[in-house]
Scaffold this motif. Sequence first.
Motif, PDB file in Angstrom:
ATOM      1  N   ASP A 190       7.860   1.488  -3.678  1.00 37.24           N
ATOM      2  CA  ASP A 190       7.833   2.227  -2.417  1.00 37.24           C
ATOM      3  C   ASP A 190       8.215   3.674  -2.704  1.00 37.24           C
ATOM      4  OD1 ASP A 190       7.750   2.910   0.222  1.00 37.24           O
ATOM      5  OD2 ASP A 190       9.748   2.155   0.682  1.00 37.24           O
ATOM      6  N   ASN A 191       7.308   4.390  -3.382  1.00 36.59           N
ATOM      7  CA  ASN A 191       7.661   5.722  -3.875  1.00 36.59           C
ATOM      8  C   ASN A 191       6.770   6.826  -3.321  1.00 36.59           C
ATOM      9  OD1 ASN A 191       5.320   5.135  -5.163  1.00 36.59           O
ATOM     10  ND2 ASN A 191       6.151   5.281  -7.252  1.00 36.59           N
ATOM     11  N   GLU A 192       5.980   6.558  -2.307  1.00 34.94           N
ATOM     12  CA  GLU A 192       5.069   7.570  -1.765  1.00 34.94           C
ATOM     13  C   GLU A 192       5.734   8.311  -0.613  1.00 34.94           C
ATOM     14  OE1 GLU A 192       0.398   8.043  -0.519  1.00 34.94           O
ATOM     15  OE2 GLU A 192       1.394   6.121  -0.199  1.00 34.94           O
ATOM     16  N   SER A 193       5.880   9.620  -0.786  1.00 35.30           N
ATOM     17  CA  SER A 193       6.486  10.431   0.269  1.00 35.30           C
ATOM     18  C   SER A 193       5.568  10.491   1.475  1.00 35.30           C
ATOM     19  CB  SER A 193       6.755  11.846  -0.248  1.00 35.30           C
ATOM     20  OG  SER A 193       7.684  11.810  -1.309  1.00 35.30           O
ATOM     21  N   CYS A 194       6.167  10.622   2.644  1.00 35.13           N
ATOM     22  CA  CYS A 194       5.390  10.611   3.882  1.00 35.13           C
ATOM     23  C   CYS A 194       5.789  11.755   4.806  1.00 35.13           C
ATOM     24  CB  CYS A 194       5.589   9.280   4.613  1.00 35.13           C
ATOM     25  SG  CYS A 194       4.964   7.849   3.721  1.00 35.13           S
TER      26      CYS A 194
ATOM     27  N   VAL B 260       1.236  18.240  19.176  1.00 35.70           N
ATOM     28  CA  VAL B 260       1.357  17.348  18.021  1.00 35.70           C
ATOM     29  C   VAL B 260       2.217  18.048  16.968  1.00 35.70           C
ATOM     30  CG1 VAL B 260       0.119  15.961  16.320  1.00 35.70           C
ATOM     31  CG2 VAL B 260      -0.964  16.499  18.512  1.00 35.70           C
ATOM     32  N   GLU B 261       3.273  17.362  16.525  1.00 32.40           N
ATOM     33  CA  GLU B 261       4.216  17.939  15.558  1.00 32.40           C
ATOM     34  C   GLU B 261       4.200  17.127  14.266  1.00 32.40           C
ATOM     35  OE1 GLU B 261       7.421  19.329  19.012  1.00 32.40           O
ATOM     36  OE2 GLU B 261       7.672  17.425  17.935  1.00 32.40           O
ATOM     37  N   TYR B 262       4.208  17.855  13.125  1.00 31.38           N
ATOM     38  CA  TYR B 262       4.227  17.224  11.812  1.00 31.38           C
ATOM     39  C   TYR B 262       5.486  17.685  11.080  1.00 31.38           C
ATOM     40  CZ  TYR B 262      -0.706  16.344  12.834  1.00 31.38           C
ATOM     41  OH  TYR B 262      -1.881  15.938  13.430  1.00 31.38           O
ATOM     42  N   TYR B 263       6.281  16.709  10.589  1.00 33.02           N
ATOM     43  CA  TYR B 263       7.555  17.017   9.934  1.00 33.02           C
ATOM     44  C   TYR B 263       7.492  16.623   8.461  1.00 33.02           C
ATOM     45  CZ  TYR B 263       9.348  17.455  14.694  1.00 33.02           C
ATOM     46  OH  TYR B 263       9.555  17.843  15.995  1.00 33.02           O
ATOM     47  N   THR B 264       7.746  17.621   7.600  1.00 30.96           N
ATOM     48  CA  THR B 264       7.753  17.389   6.154  1.00 30.96           C
ATOM     49  C   THR B 264       9.175  17.450   5.588  1.00 30.96           C
ATOM     50  OG1 THR B 264       7.470  19.750   5.685  1.00 30.96           O
ATOM     51  CG2 THR B 264       5.461  18.438   5.957  1.00 30.96           C
TER      52      THR B 264
ATOM     53  N   ARG C  72       9.158   5.223  24.134  1.00 33.51           N
ATOM     54  CA  ARG C  72       9.223   6.480  24.886  1.00 33.51           C
ATOM     55  C   ARG C  72       7.892   6.726  25.596  1.00 33.51           C
ATOM     56  NH1 ARG C  72      13.732   9.304  23.169  1.00 33.51           N
ATOM     57  NH2 ARG C  72      12.967  11.250  24.078  1.00 33.51           N
ATOM     58  N   ASP C  73       7.996   7.181  26.862  1.00 35.87           N
ATOM     59  CA  ASP C  73       6.786   7.429  27.654  1.00 35.87           C
ATOM     60  C   ASP C  73       6.055   8.677  27.168  1.00 35.87           C
ATOM     61  OD1 ASP C  73       7.356   5.239  29.223  1.00 35.87           O
ATOM     62  OD2 ASP C  73       8.502   6.418  30.694  1.00 35.87           O
ATOM     63  N   GLU C  74       4.730   8.631  27.295  1.00 32.61           N
ATOM     64  CA  GLU C  74       3.862   9.773  26.999  1.00 32.61           C
ATOM     65  C   GLU C  74       4.140  10.353  25.609  1.00 32.61           C
ATOM     66  OE1 GLU C  74       4.363  12.532  30.220  1.00 32.61           O
ATOM     67  OE2 GLU C  74       3.649  11.116  31.728  1.00 32.61           O
ATOM     68  N   THR C  75       4.328   9.452  24.662  1.00 37.06           N
ATOM     69  CA  THR C  75       4.621   9.843  23.288  1.00 37.06           C
ATOM     70  C   THR C  75       3.870   8.946  22.318  1.00 37.06           C
ATOM     71  OG1 THR C  75       6.839  10.548  23.948  1.00 37.06           O
ATOM     72  CG2 THR C  75       6.449  10.256  21.598  1.00 37.06           C
ATOM     73  N   LEU C  76       3.332   9.553  21.263  1.00 37.38           N
ATOM     74  CA  LEU C  76       2.682   8.825  20.179  1.00 37.38           C
ATOM     75  C   LEU C  76       3.366   9.198  18.871  1.00 37.38           C
ATOM     76  CD1 LEU C  76      -1.085   9.437  21.085  1.00 37.38           C
ATOM     77  CD2 LEU C  76       0.298   7.438  21.674  1.00 37.38           C
ATOM     78  N   SER C  77       3.268   8.317  17.874  1.00 36.32           N
ATOM     79  CA  SER C  77       3.878   8.614  16.577  1.00 36.32           C
ATOM     80  C   SER C  77       3.043   8.010  15.466  1.00 36.32           C
ATOM     81  CB  SER C  77       5.317   8.077  16.512  1.00 36.32           C
ATOM     82  OG  SER C  77       5.312   6.659  16.637  1.00 36.32           O
ATOM     83  N   ALA C  78       3.226   8.543  14.253  1.00 37.04           N
ATOM     84  CA  ALA C  78       2.504   8.037  13.086  1.00 37.04           C
ATOM     85  C   ALA C  78       3.232   8.480  11.828  1.00 37.04           C
ATOM     86  CB  ALA C  78       1.068   8.541  13.074  1.00 37.04           C
ATOM     87  N   VAL C  79       2.915   7.837  10.713  1.00 36.15           N
ATOM     88  CA  VAL C  79       3.452   8.196   9.410  1.00 36.15           C
ATOM     89  C   VAL C  79       2.270   8.451   8.484  1.00 36.15           C
ATOM     90  CG1 VAL C  79       4.877   7.471   7.468  1.00 36.15           C
ATOM     91  CG2 VAL C  79       5.515   6.790   9.790  1.00 36.15           C
ATOM     92  N   ILE C  80       2.243   9.645   7.844  1.00 35.82           N
ATOM     93  CA  ILE C  80       1.081  10.077   7.062  1.00 35.82           C
ATOM     94  C   ILE C  80       1.506  10.278   5.607  1.00 35.82           C
ATOM     95  CG2 ILE C  80      -0.745  11.809   6.878  1.00 35.82           C
ATOM     96  CD1 ILE C  80      -0.073  12.582   9.804  1.00 35.82           C
TER      97      ILE C  80
END
Length: 344
Positions: free
Chosen positions: A274-278, A255-259, A177-185
């Motif tokens: 693989d048990n760490e919530s993100c 910037v949006e953060y989704y929990t 997607r253009d002009e979009t960044l993403s990450a997993v924290i």
Amino acid sequence: MLMALNRHMLHNSLLKFQQHIATSSNTLKVVASNVVANNNGLAQTVKRSSSFQQQSSSSDSEDDTLKNNPYYTAYAEKLRDLKKKNATAYREALRRLREKQQETVNSVDAAVVNTTETVSDKNDNTETKPQAKPKRRPSQTLLIKPKTLEQVMNIELLRDKSWRDVSEIWLAYHRTRDETLSAVIPLNQFEKFYNQSIKYPMFILPLPRNTSGYEFIFAQFQHYQEYSTSNCTVHLTPLISYQTYNENAPECMTVEYYTDLCNSDKAIEKNGTDNESCVLMRSTYDGKLLSAAEAACLVNQLRIFYGVDSGVADKEKLLKSFNEGDVTFKHSDVIALVETLSIS
């Protein structure tokens, strides 16, 4: 004519006074003995004579007193008639006029003195103690319905997926997607980040602009819950735009953060290690104002300034002083810290 009349009255009074001294020496001695001693009675008599002379000579300035009044021209004729018909009433009116004028002068003088003292006090206070800026306060957004992950993607399709799979799907979805960044924290890192943003909901980030130095970007968090970790959004705009338009300033990035997937009722099943919530993050930016590298730099600065890791004391000092409007806050200190941490 008024001056001639006054001189005539004064001459007659002096003649009567001399006759009185010549023919009434006994009376003068009685008056003198009633005061203090020898010459005091004569002094009192001379004083009364001097007072009389002043009263008579004061009539010379009656016309000047009246002429200084702005309404003199309109009522000059009536005043002259009053002076001819009833001199006593004329003098009484003149006395009241002088008292009014003196009261006005005194009140103006007092106002000038008070104003001067007030300005002087303010200047002294300004010089001795710098005035702190008003404390910055977050926007009232707790009553706004939060944006949920369901509005971005169908989370039901992720129920049987591991966190690793979810992360890969999330990153792959935004990569095209253009002009979009993403990450997993990781959730434990985001909780520290979220708590800091509750305490310090606003800050400025120095964005390197080629060889022209830095441009400051104003960042403001939008929270939907105050006491528990939840979704949140960061709105960013050039500082100069915010100073000009305030809350109506156009955004250069969001910037949006989704929990959502971390909540107990929507939690993804944990498999093995693989048990760490993100927390899922995505950012959209205006390509006319920011490049992909500049947008990534701002996201990284948010993580560094609000994350709890090395250099916490220095970063928190800047966050606190900015949000509290501390006069000691300096933009140059933010730039210096960015360059020290090499996060630009």
